[in-house]
Enzyme design. Structure first.
Site, PDB file in Angstrom:
ATOM      1  N   GLU A   1       0.787  -1.225   0.000  1.00  0.00           N
ATOM      2  CA  GLU A   1       0.000   0.000   0.000  1.00  0.00           C
ATOM      3  C   GLU A   1       0.825   1.285   0.000  1.00  0.00           C
ATOM      4  O   GLU A   1       0.277   2.373  -0.196  1.00  0.00           O
ATOM      5  CB  GLU A   1      -0.975  -0.021   1.187  1.00  0.00           C
TER       6      GLU A   1
ATOM      7  N   GLU B   1      -2.166  -7.294  15.091  1.00  0.00           N
ATOM      8  CA  GLU B   1      -1.776  -7.144  13.688  1.00  0.00           C
ATOM      9  C   GLU B   1      -0.262  -7.253  13.530  1.00  0.00           C
ATOM     10  O   GLU B   1       0.236  -7.836  12.577  1.00  0.00           O
ATOM     11  CB  GLU B   1      -2.280  -5.810  13.139  1.00  0.00           C
TER      12      GLU B   1
END
Length: 753
Positions: free
Chosen positions: A524, A673
C-alpha cells in the site's frame, strides 16, 4: 436475513439429559489458556462470542465489559460507520458490606495479589467458557469467589454469568447485577470530512495519540472507538429479579436486552432494590450469609437487534426460560455445540506450542463467525478494530481458512457479497463503470463504502478486492459442488465483477496488451501505480472464473472476458526469471514485496518451478535482512510460498515464527496485527496462519477436478504428524494426515469418514 427467536424452553429442558454425555470437559491442555496474578499488569482481554454477540474478558470475571452485536452499527453524521457498543451485560459486583471500614465494591478495588489471592482465570477454548477463581480479601473479610461466563453457541441470543461466593465470615453482603449504559463516546470526530493532516491535528487537540496505553488499550483508539447505543426505555422488577431495555444505535438499528437473575435455592434476600441512572441499570441485593457456606447466583442475559430476534419483552421471555431450565442445561447445550465444532480440528503431534496456537486461532475465528447467514467477518471480528468493516481479509484470508473446516461459516462470508451486490453495483455506476465495484472498506450491515476522507484514495484504488470477492465465490462453489447455489448467488457476483474489470482495464495498442492503471498496490505504500502484479493476476483469474462459472450456470459468457484475461499484462523480468511487484516503470525502493501472495491458495498463479523459487527468494530477502519484527499478515503467505517452491525447511521456519510468543498478547493468545502493537483479535492473521497448515504444508488446492495435491507435502522436522480432522469437501468428510513413511519421507493420506 431474519433470524427468528426459537422456542428455547424444550431445548434447554432437554439439554441437561441428552447433552450431558456429549459435552465432556476437556483435559487437553492445548485448549486451556490460563492467567495468574502475574498477568495483572499485562492482561489483554480475551473474547467470549458466538458470532452474533460478543464481550471481552476482564481479570476479576465480574466487571462490566464492552459488548457488540453482529452488523449493529452507529451511523453518526459526518462519520464512518462504527460498531455501536450495546449496554454491557457482564457486571456482577460484590461487597462484603463493611461500610464502617470504608469498603468498596469489588470491581473498584485495585488488582493486587495481596487482595485477589490464589488467583486463576482459565479461558477454555474447547468449551468457550471463562472460569475465574480467587480468594478476595476485603479488610480482613475473606470470600472465596468463582465466576463462570459464556456466550451461548447453542442458543445465540443468550449469555450467562454465574458467581459463587463462599464467605469466611457471618454477616450481610451485597451483590449488584447490572447493565452498563455507556455514556456517549467523546470526542466524536467528523472523520468523513477530515483530511489526513486534519485528523492528526484533531486527535492531538483532544490530548490523544495513536499509541496504545498498556496493557489493553487498542492502538488507534483515538479513531477506532466504539459507536453509541441510546437507551430508549429501561426498567426492572425486584420481585421478578429481572431487568430489560430497548435501545437504538446512533442513526441505526434498534436493539434490546434483558436479564433474569436466579438465587440460591431457599435464599430470601434481606433487601432487593432496583437502581436506575443514566449510566447504570441494576438489581442490588443485600443477603445474609454464613461462614463456610457457598451461595451461587446466576445472571441470564438475552439480546437481540432489528432483523435478528425481538424486542425487550421477547428477550425477557428468553432470559426467564433459560433461568427456568437452569445454568447446567444452558452450559451443557453450549458445550455440546462447541464440542460439535471441535470434531473438525487440526491436530499436531510433536509440537504442543503450535497446537495451542492453532486452537486459539481457530477459537477466535469460530467465535466471530455465524453459520448460514449473510454476515461477513471484519478483520478484527466483533470488536472496534478496523471499525468492524469488511475488507479483502474476509474473502482471501478468513474464508479460505474456514471453507474446508466449517463450510457453514464460510458460506456466510460469500453470501454477504451476494446480499450487498446492489451496493457494489451502485458504486460502479456512480463512477461510470459497469458491473459491481465492491468497496475496499465495506459496512458489515449494508455493504456500502465506509472510508475516512484521509484514506479516500486508498479506497478508490485498492481494487484487487473485487477479484478477491469473485474468487471466493468460485472457491465456495468448487468446495461445495452446489450448482443451485452458484446459479442463484455466486454467478451474479462473479458476472458483475467480470463486467467491472472489463470496463476498468485499458487497452495498450503500442504493446498489444491490457493494463490496469491508477492502482494502489497490495503493497500500500505504492499508490497510483500501473500494473500491480497481484492486482492484474487477481483480475485475470476473476475473468477466467467468470467464463467457467457461466458454463456451469447455463449462461452465455462475454467473449471479452477470456480475451482480456489472456492479454492482461503481468510484469515479469526475463533476465531474473521472476515476476516483478508492479510495472517496471515504478521505482520499487521502499523495501518489502508481496510476491509470496502469488502463491496464495486462492490465487495460486501458475508458473514454472524456477520462477516460483526465484519469486520466493525475492520475497524472503526483506524478512531475513530487516531488523523489524514481521507482521502476522506478512508471515501468513510465507510458509505457503516456501512449501510451493520446495523449501521444506523454510516452510517449517515460517510456521514456527508465526506461532512465536511475541505474536500474541497474553494471557489468552490474542493475535495482534503486529508483534509491537495492540490491534488485537486480528482474525486476518489467524486465517493466514491456519491457511499455512491447510494449504501450505499439505500442498492441497481447491480445483475444479477436486481437492488436488499440487506439490509434495511438508512436515516440520519436530512434528510427528498433522491431521486435518473431519474436513468437508463436496458433502463428504475426510481425515487428511501428514506423517512420515519408514524412510522418513513426508506422505499425505486421506481417509473417508
Amino acid at each position: 436475513m431474519k433470524h427468528p427467536v426459537k422456542n428455547l424452553v424444550p431445548l434447554l429442558m432437554a439439554a441437561a439429559g441428552c447433552f450431558a454425555t456429549i459435552a465432556q470437559a476437556t483435559t487437553d491442555s492445548s485448549f486451556l489458556l490460563t492467567a495468574t496474578s502475574k498477568d495483572f499488569a499485562s492482561y489483554f482481554p480475551g473474547q467470549l462470542a458466538n458470532g452474533y454477540l460478543s464481550t471481552t474478558t476482564a481479570p476479576r470475571g465480574t466487571e462490566g465489559n464492552l459488548a457488540y452485536m453482529v452488523g449493529f452499527m452507529d451511523y453518526a453524521k459526518d462519520d464512518m460507520s462504527r460498531p455501536a457498543a450495546i449496554p454491557g451485560w457482564t457486571e456482577i459486583d460484590y461487597s462484603t458490606g463493611q461500610s464502617d471500614a470504608g469498603h468498596f465494591w469489588m470491581n473498584q478495588v485495585e488488582l493486587s495479589p495481596s487482595v485477589f489471592q490464589d488467583y486463576r482465570q482459565v479461558l477454555d477454548l474447547h468449551d468457550a467458557t471463562l472460569t475465574t477463581s480467587y480468594r478476595y480479601l476485603d479488610h480482613g473479610r475473606p470470600t472465596r469467589i468463582k465466576v463462570v461466563s459464556l456466550v451461548s453457541e447453542a442458543s445465540p441470543h443468550l449469555a450467562a454469568s454465574q458467581i459463587s461466593i463462599t464467605p469466611d465470615f457471618d454477616g450481610v453482603v451485597q451483590l449488584s447485577f447490572a447493565f452498563n449504559l455507556w455514556a456517549p463516546y467523546q470526542p466524536r470526530l467528523p472523520l468523513a470530512k477530515l483530511s489526513g493532516d486534519e485528523m492528526q491535528i484533531a486527535v492531538a487537540a483532544h490530548n490523544l495519540n495513536f499509541q496504545a496505553i498498556p496493557p489493553a488499550t487498542p492502538d488507534r483508539a483515538a479513531v477506532w472507538y466504539h459507536g453509541d447505543t441510546h437507551v430508549l426505555a429501561d426498567d426492572g422488577d425486584g420481585k421478578q429479579l429481572a431487568l430489560w431495555l430497548d435501545g437504538r444505535a446512533e442513526q441505526g438499528l434498534g436493539m434490546a436486552e434483558a436479564a433474569a437473575v436466579s438465587l440460591p435455592e431457599g435464599l430470601k434476600p434481606v433487601e432487593v432494590t432496583l437502581n436506575k441512572s443514566i449510566y447504570r441499570l441494576s438489581l442490588d441485593l443485600r443477603v445474609l450469609v454464613r461462614r463456610g457456606q457457598t451461595y451461587t447466583f446466576t445472571k441470564y442475559v438475552a439480546a437481540s437487534r432489528a432483523d435478528w430476534g425481538g424486542d425487550a419483552r421477547a428477550d425477557l421471555a428468553l432470559a426467564k426460560a433459560a433461568r427456568s431450565a437452569g445454568f447446567a442445561a444452558l452450559l451443557d447445550a453450549h458445550k455440546a455445540a462447541w464440542a460439535n465444532l471441535w470434531k473438525t480440528d487440526i491436530r499436531i503431534d510433536g509440537d504442543p506450542d503450535a497446537q495451542r496456537v492453532v486452537h486459539s486461532d481457530l477459537y477466535y475465528l469460530l467465535a466471530n463467525a455465524t453459520p448460514d447467514t449473510a454476515w461477513a467477518i471484519g478483520a478484527c471480528g466483533l470488536t472496534t478494530g478496523y471499525v468492524g468493516h469488511i475488507f479483502w481479509d474476509s474473502d482471501s484470508w478468513i474464508f479460505p481458512a474456514l471453507v474446508l473446516l466449517h463450510p457453514q461459516f464460510a458460506k456466510s462470508l460469500v453470501m454477504f457479497r451476494d446480499r450487498t451486490l446492489p451496493a457494489a453495483q451502485q458504486r460502479a455506476q456512480a463512477r461510470g463503470l459497469q458491473g459491481a465495484m465492491y468497496p475496499w472498506e465495506a459496512d458489515p450491515e449494508n455493504g456500502t463504502e465506509q472510508v475516512v476522507h484521509a484514506a479516500w484514495v486508498l479506497g478508490e484504488r485498492e481494487i484487487h478486492v473485487n477479484a478477491d470477492v469473485a474468487i471466493a465465490q468460485w472457491q465456495y462453489y468448487l468446495a461445495s459442488g452446489d450448482k443451485s447455489w452458484l446459479k442463484a448467488h455466486g454467478w451474479p457476483v462473479i458476472r458483475d465483477v467480470a463486467r467491472y474489470w472489463t470496463s476498468r482495464v485499458s487497452w495498450n495498442p503500442a504493446k498489444q496488451r491490457y493494463d490496469i492503471l491508477h492502482v494502489t498496490s497490495v503493497e500500500e505504500n505504492y499508490n497510483d501505480v500501473p500494473n500491480d502484479t497481484f492486482t492484474n493476476a487477481d483480475a485475470a483469474k476473476a475473468l477466467r472464473i467468470a467464463t467457467a462459472a457461466a458454463a456451469v450456470a447455463g449462461e452465455q459468457p462475454d467473449p471479452r472476458w477470456a480475451d482480456i484475461a489472456a492479454k492482461l499484462y503481468l510484469p515479469f523480468s526475463a533476465s531474473a526469471q521472476r515476476y516483478l511487484d508492479m510495472d517496471e516503470t515504478v521505482r520499487h525502493d521502499l523495501g518489502g514485496n508481496d510476491l509470496a501472495l502469488l502463491s496464495f491458495p486462492s490465487l495460486d498463479l501458475p508458473m514454472s518451478e524456477q520462477v516460483r523459487r526465484n519469486d520466493y527468494a525475492t520475497a524472503v530477502k526483506p524478512l531475513d535482512t530487516s531488523e523489524r519484527i514481521p507482521t502476522t499478515m506478512g508471515l501468513g503467505p510465507m510458509p505457503i510460498a516456501a512449501a510451493a517452491s520446495g523449501n521444506a525447511a523454510d516452510a517449517a521456519r515460517w510456521i514456527a515464527r508465526n506461532a512465536a510468543d511475541d505474536m500474541f498478547k497474553p494471557p489468552f493468545n490474542v493475535r495482534p496485527e503486529t508483534a509491537t502493537n495492540n490491534t488485537g483479535y486480528f482474525l486476518t492473521g489467524s486465517g493466514g496462519f491456519v491457511q499455512g497448515l491447510l494449504y501450505g504444508l499439505s500442498g492441497l488446492r481447491i480445483e475444479p477436478d477436486g481437492l488436488t495435491e499440487t506439490y509434495p507435502p511438508v512436515l516440520p522436522p519436530t512434528w510427528k504428524s498433522m491431521t486435518l480432522k473431519d474436513i468437508t469437501f463436496r458433502g463428504r468428510h475426510y481425515d487428511i494426515t501428514l506423517d512420515r513413511d519408514a524412510s522418513g519421507k513426508t506422505r499425505l493420506t486421506r481417509k473417508a469418514l
